[in-house]
Design a protein around this motif. Sequence first.
Motif, short mmCIF file in Angstrom:
data_model
loop_
_atom_site.label_atom_id
_atom_site.label_comp_id
_atom_site.label_asym_id
_atom_site.label_seq_id
_atom_site.Cartn_x
_atom_site.Cartn_y
_atom_site.Cartn_z
N VAL A 145 0.83 -1.19 0.00
CA VAL A 145 0.00 0.00 0.00
C VAL A 145 0.88 1.26 0.00
CG1 VAL A 145 -1.66 1.37 1.32
CG2 VAL A 145 -1.99 -1.10 1.09
N ALA A 146 1.92 1.25 0.80
CA ALA A 146 2.83 2.41 0.86
C ALA A 146 3.50 2.64 -0.49
CB ALA A 146 3.87 2.19 1.95
N LEU A 147 3.92 1.53 -1.15
CA LEU A 147 4.55 1.64 -2.47
C LEU A 147 3.57 2.20 -3.49
CD1 LEU A 147 6.86 1.10 -4.46
CD2 LEU A 147 6.05 -1.28 -4.63
N ALA A 148 2.34 1.67 -3.48
CA ALA A 148 1.32 2.14 -4.43
C ALA A 148 1.02 3.62 -4.24
CB ALA A 148 0.05 1.31 -4.27
N GLU A 149 0.94 4.06 -2.98
CA GLU A 149 0.65 5.46 -2.72
C GLU A 149 1.80 6.36 -3.18
OE1 GLU A 149 -0.22 5.50 1.43
OE2 GLU A 149 -2.33 4.89 1.15
N ARG A 150 3.03 5.87 -2.99
CA ARG A 150 4.19 6.64 -3.46
C ARG A 150 4.16 6.78 -4.98
NH1 ARG A 150 9.13 4.82 -5.37
NH2 ARG A 150 10.90 6.26 -5.14
N GLU A 151 3.85 5.69 -5.68
CA GLU A 151 3.78 5.73 -7.14
C GLU A 151 2.68 6.67 -7.61
OE1 GLU A 151 5.47 1.19 -7.99
OE2 GLU A 151 3.34 1.64 -8.27
N LYS A 152 1.55 6.65 -6.92
CA LYS A 152 0.44 7.54 -7.29
C LYS A 152 0.85 9.00 -7.15
CE LYS A 152 -3.50 4.50 -6.27
NZ LYS A 152 -4.67 4.25 -5.38
N ARG A 153 1.59 9.31 -6.09
CA ARG A 153 2.04 10.70 -5.88
C ARG A 153 2.98 11.13 -6.99
NH1 ARG A 153 2.41 8.99 -0.43
NH2 ARG A 153 4.66 8.71 -0.63
N LEU A 154 3.90 10.24 -7.38
CA LEU A 154 4.85 10.57 -8.44
C LEU A 154 4.14 10.77 -9.78
CD1 LEU A 154 7.70 8.05 -7.52
CD2 LEU A 154 7.85 10.56 -7.42
N LEU A 155 3.18 9.89 -10.09
CA LEU A 155 2.45 10.02 -11.35
C LEU A 155 1.56 11.26 -11.34
CD1 LEU A 155 1.57 6.27 -12.02
CD2 LEU A 155 3.17 7.70 -13.30
N ALA A 156 0.99 11.56 -10.18
CA ALA A 156 0.16 12.77 -10.07
C ALA A 156 1.00 14.02 -10.32
CB ALA A 156 -0.50 12.83 -8.69
N ARG A 157 2.23 14.02 -9.82
CA ARG A 157 3.14 15.15 -10.06
C ARG A 157 3.42 15.30 -11.55
NH1 ARG A 157 8.56 14.41 -7.03
NH2 ARG A 157 7.09 14.32 -5.29
N PHE A 158 3.62 14.17 -12.25
CA PHE A 158 3.87 14.21 -13.69
C PHE A 158 2.64 14.76 -14.42
CE2 PHE A 158 3.37 12.43 -17.91
CZ PHE A 158 4.61 12.67 -18.49
N THR A 159 1.46 14.27 -14.07
CA THR A 159 0.25 14.70 -14.78
C THR A 159 -0.08 16.17 -14.50
OG1 THR A 159 -1.14 13.79 -13.01
CG2 THR A 159 -0.72 12.38 -14.90
N ARG A 160 0.28 16.67 -13.32
CA ARG A 160 0.08 18.10 -13.07
C ARG A 160 0.97 18.93 -13.97
NH1 ARG A 160 -0.19 16.50 -7.59
NH2 ARG A 160 2.01 17.06 -7.27
N ALA A 161 2.18 18.43 -14.22
CA ALA A 161 3.12 19.15 -15.09
C ALA A 161 2.73 19.01 -16.56
CB ALA A 161 4.54 18.64 -14.87
N HIS A 162 2.09 17.89 -16.91
CA HIS A 162 1.72 17.63 -18.31
C HIS A 162 0.27 17.15 -18.37
CE1 HIS A 162 6.03 17.88 -19.12
NE2 HIS A 162 6.22 17.04 -18.13
N PRO A 163 -0.68 18.04 -18.09
CA PRO A 163 -2.07 17.62 -17.95
C PRO A 163 -2.70 17.10 -19.23
CG PRO A 163 -1.88 20.02 -17.92
CD PRO A 163 -0.49 19.49 -17.84
N GLY A 164 -2.14 17.43 -20.38
CA GLY A 164 -2.75 16.99 -21.64
C GLY A 164 -2.22 15.68 -22.16
N VAL A 165 -1.34 15.02 -21.41
CA VAL A 165 -0.73 13.77 -21.89
C VAL A 165 -1.52 12.56 -21.39
CG1 VAL A 165 1.35 12.34 -21.86
CG2 VAL A 165 1.56 14.83 -21.95
N PRO A 166 -2.16 11.80 -22.29
CA PRO A 166 -2.88 10.59 -21.86
C PRO A 166 -1.92 9.59 -21.21
CG PRO A 166 -3.48 11.19 -24.10
CD PRO A 166 -2.30 12.03 -23.74
N LEU A 167 -2.44 8.78 -20.29
CA LEU A 167 -1.58 7.89 -19.52
C LEU A 167 -2.25 6.53 -19.35
CD1 LEU A 167 0.38 8.82 -16.33
CD2 LEU A 167 -1.19 6.90 -16.22
N VAL A 168 -1.45 5.48 -19.39
CA VAL A 168 -1.94 4.15 -19.03
C VAL A 168 -0.93 3.52 -18.08
CG1 VAL A 168 -0.86 3.00 -21.03
CG2 VAL A 168 -2.81 1.92 -19.87
N GLU A 169 -1.43 2.91 -17.02
CA GLU A 169 -0.57 2.21 -16.07
C GLU A 169 -0.54 0.72 -16.41
OE1 GLU A 169 -1.17 3.04 -11.94
OE2 GLU A 169 -1.93 5.06 -12.35
N VAL A 170 0.65 0.14 -16.40
CA VAL A 170 0.82 -1.28 -16.70
C VAL A 170 1.34 -1.98 -15.45
CG1 VAL A 170 1.96 -2.97 -18.20
CG2 VAL A 170 1.34 -0.72 -19.10
#
Length: 371
Positions: A324-349
């Motif tokens: 759970v801690a790892l997943a939350e850390r990854e979500k924070r990092l991806l959220a930071r990326f999407t805030r910087a690049h809001p128009g970039v579509p994303l898929v998680e694998v």
Amino acid sequence: MTERLDIDVLIDDPQTRIVVCCGSGGVGKTTTAAALALRAAERGRQTVVLTIDPARRLAQALGLRELGNHPRQVSVAGFEPKGELWAMMLDMRRTFDDMVRTHAGPERAEALLANPFYQTISTSFSGTQEYMAMEKLGQLAATDEWDLIVVDTPPSRSALDFLDAPNRLSSALDGRMIRLLTGPAKAGGWGIRKVVSTGFTIFAKAVSTIIGGQLLADASAFMQAFDSMFGGFRERARKTSELLRSAGTSFLVVAAPEPDALREASYFVERLGGEHMPLAGLVANRTHPVLADLTATAALSAAEKLEASAPLATAVLQLHADRVALAEREKRLLARFTRAHPGVPLVEVPALPSDVHDLGGLREIGDRLAG
């Protein structure tokens, strides 16, 4: 909310002719490219995947002993796609040699291939690998044998160096020092001795001392033979650059949910935007989603109560809390990326439990890419 990248819409679209996978090293670009190509072939596309990674992972995963500089069809027992799947690995030197044979004529080509200066330049000049990657991509696209080309690129920022390769190679071969060294060939066949006797004695002796008189002569002969091809080099590179900017090309940036990889992904996104390259989206590879509806706090609390009586259950609960801690850390990092690049579509694998080493593993990655 970030738009979800729909991989199947991308590869099913007949207008999509080229997909370029780029990203930093170790994020799974080669596997992603192979999985995309496999999925596209199974959905009916005539597909070829080109890897520039010298490792043999792609060949092994596709059930082939090795890959060469020309596409090989993937034909494995039980693999019956609606379309076709072909694969190849770039051989920089062979691509350069083939290009010389095609565009220099038989006699001039053999003289050029035997030239020691050419043998050095064809493997060591900055930008040569990226230029040859462009050349090979252009060759594959020109044949019209495949309706989808998937390109795996070198790691790190060099993955986009093929955009600069024509100018870099041109500058290297057109530079002032090489023009001075090869002046005899450009001046109507003057020999080295003629140049020496007309005021360049000190320069020629210095150069000969540093690089050797024979290499100076080889360089002169090389440029004389190479010069007639050079305009063609630039023209083909220009056409491939246009191809990469066309509506039929899509770039996929592949990244792991780690700070360094996502910083590199940001660089790629910004560079592609600056170059007006068509970006399809970001593949966040090897993520660790949590499927059980249990918070880390609740899991640790339960583990503490069961520690004395149920050590196995305690260990499972602690592992879940870590996940759970790892997943939350990854979500924070991806959220930071999407805030910087809001128009970039994303898929998680989501990550697989083991490494991919066969078609089944690639198929599973393709399923996860498609959600």
